[in-house]
Design a protein around this motif. Structure first.
Motif, PDB file in Angstrom:
ATOM      1  N   ASN A   1     -22.344  35.451  30.308  1.00 35.23           N
ATOM      2  CA  ASN A   1     -22.134  34.021  30.145  1.00 35.23           C
ATOM      3  C   ASN A   1     -21.438  33.766  28.811  1.00 35.23           C
ATOM      4  O   ASN A   1     -21.742  34.425  27.815  1.00 35.23           O
ATOM      5  CB  ASN A   1     -23.450  33.262  30.193  1.00 35.23           C
ATOM      6  CG  ASN A   1     -24.052  33.262  31.576  1.00 35.23           C
ATOM      7  OD1 ASN A   1     -23.846  34.179  32.352  1.00 35.23           O
ATOM      8  ND2 ASN A   1     -24.794  32.234  31.892  1.00 35.23           N
ATOM      9  N   ASP A   2     -20.531  32.779  28.801  1.00 38.84           N
ATOM     10  CA  ASP A   2     -19.884  32.416  27.548  1.00 38.84           C
ATOM     11  C   ASP A   2     -20.806  31.484  26.757  1.00 38.84           C
ATOM     12  O   ASP A   2     -21.947  31.229  27.159  1.00 38.84           O
ATOM     13  CB  ASP A   2     -18.498  31.817  27.793  1.00 38.84           C
ATOM     14  CG  ASP A   2     -18.526  30.487  28.523  1.00 38.84           C
ATOM     15  OD1 ASP A   2     -19.606  29.848  28.623  1.00 38.84           O
ATOM     16  OD2 ASP A   2     -17.457  30.062  29.004  1.00 38.84           O
ATOM     17  N   ALA A   3     -20.307  30.969  25.654  1.00 41.02           N
ATOM     18  CA  ALA A   3     -21.123  30.123  24.772  1.00 41.02           C
ATOM     19  C   ALA A   3     -21.597  28.845  25.462  1.00 41.02           C
ATOM     20  O   ALA A   3     -22.599  28.260  25.063  1.00 41.02           O
ATOM     21  CB  ALA A   3     -20.321  29.768  23.523  1.00 41.02           C
ATOM     22  N   TYR A   4     -20.896  28.419  26.509  1.00 39.87           N
ATOM     23  CA  TYR A   4     -21.273  27.208  27.240  1.00 39.87           C
ATOM     24  C   TYR A   4     -22.119  27.503  28.466  1.00 39.87           C
ATOM     25  O   TYR A   4     -22.469  26.604  29.206  1.00 39.87           O
ATOM     26  CB  TYR A   4     -20.015  26.432  27.643  1.00 39.87           C
ATOM     27  CG  TYR A   4     -19.207  25.983  26.445  1.00 39.87           C
ATOM     28  CD1 TYR A   4     -19.611  24.916  25.667  1.00 39.87           C
ATOM     29  CD2 TYR A   4     -18.056  26.664  26.084  1.00 39.87           C
ATOM     30  CE1 TYR A   4     -18.883  24.510  24.555  1.00 39.87           C
ATOM     31  CE2 TYR A   4     -17.320  26.274  24.974  1.00 39.87           C
ATOM     32  CZ  TYR A   4     -17.744  25.200  24.218  1.00 39.87           C
ATOM     33  OH  TYR A   4     -17.018  24.811  23.119  1.00 39.87           O
ATOM     34  N   GLY A   5     -22.397  28.769  28.711  1.00 39.32           N
ATOM     35  CA  GLY A   5     -23.212  29.154  29.852  1.00 39.32           C
ATOM     36  C   GLY A   5     -22.431  29.478  31.108  1.00 39.32           C
ATOM     37  O   GLY A   5     -23.014  29.812  32.137  1.00 39.32           O
ATOM     38  N   ALA A   6     -21.100  29.391  31.054  1.00 42.13           N
ATOM     39  CA  ALA A   6     -20.277  29.687  32.232  1.00 42.13           C
ATOM     40  C   ALA A   6     -20.170  31.199  32.424  1.00 42.13           C
ATOM     41  O   ALA A   6     -19.905  31.931  31.475  1.00 42.13           O
ATOM     42  CB  ALA A   6     -18.889  29.093  32.066  1.00 42.13           C
ATOM     43  N   PRO A   7     -20.390  31.680  33.643  1.00 42.22           N
ATOM     44  CA  PRO A   7     -20.317  33.126  33.881  1.00 42.22           C
ATOM     45  C   PRO A   7     -18.876  33.623  33.943  1.00 42.22           C
ATOM     46  O   PRO A   7     -17.973  32.898  34.366  1.00 42.22           O
ATOM     47  CB  PRO A   7     -21.003  33.290  35.239  1.00 42.22           C
ATOM     48  CG  PRO A   7     -20.754  31.995  35.931  1.00 42.22           C
ATOM     49  CD  PRO A   7     -20.752  30.945  34.856  1.00 42.22           C
TER      50      PRO A   7
END
Length: 158
Positions: free
Chosen positions: A83-89
């Motif tokens: 996941n990135d810093a925004y929670g997107a996989p």
């Protein structure tokens, strides 16, 4: 002409993933899931859903390379979901998978995950890199219709 986009989709039963996780050694699990994936799932109530969605994403990515998956030149361990810093996989590729991406002229794989209490699903989409022909080729392609028109207007000498 090869297709511009490819798509892979997979649907997983969370109960089957729960059985897999509970009846498998940690060594075997680490061949399927990366340490980051196992740590992200943690010990929460949502653990099985998170891992099922990641398993579905790995399977969807394998479907982008059917020949290589069939001959076992890539497998689930070549794809990792983080996941990135925004929670997107997003997908992290192994060196083997990166080679295939370059070989076929594809860009990075984009994924989407979802799960309910019973099922998880994932979609993986990939696009071909934009290729710009050399200037001489573009010039020839541009002139070709003009040449055809000129040749078509020449009267027969018969």
């Amino acid at each position: 002409m090869p297709e511009k986009f490819k798509c892979g989709v997979d649907f997983v039963d969370i109960t089957r993933v729960r059985v897999l996780i509970n009846n498998t050694t940690s060594e075997v699990l680490e061949e399927i899931f990366s340490l980051e994936e196992l740590n992200y799932a943690g010990k929460s109530m949502n653990r099985y859903g998170r891992l099922a969605a990641r398993l579905a994403a790995k399977e969807a990515c394998l479907k982008l390379f059917p020949l290589e998956a069939a001959i076992a030149s890539i497998d689930l361990s070549d794809f990792s979901v983080q996941n990135d810093a925004y929670g997107a996989p997003h997908i992290i590729l192994s060196p083997r998978a990166n080679i295939l991406l370059d070989l076929y002229g594809f860009e990075q794989i984009s994924i989407s995950l979802s799960h309910t209490k019973e099922h998880a699903m994932a979609m993986a989409v990939i696009a071909r890199k934009e290729f710009k022909a050399p200037l001489i080729r573009r010039l020839i392609d541009w002139l070709l219709p003009i040449k055809r028109k000129l040749v078509g207007n020449i009267p027969d000498r018969a």
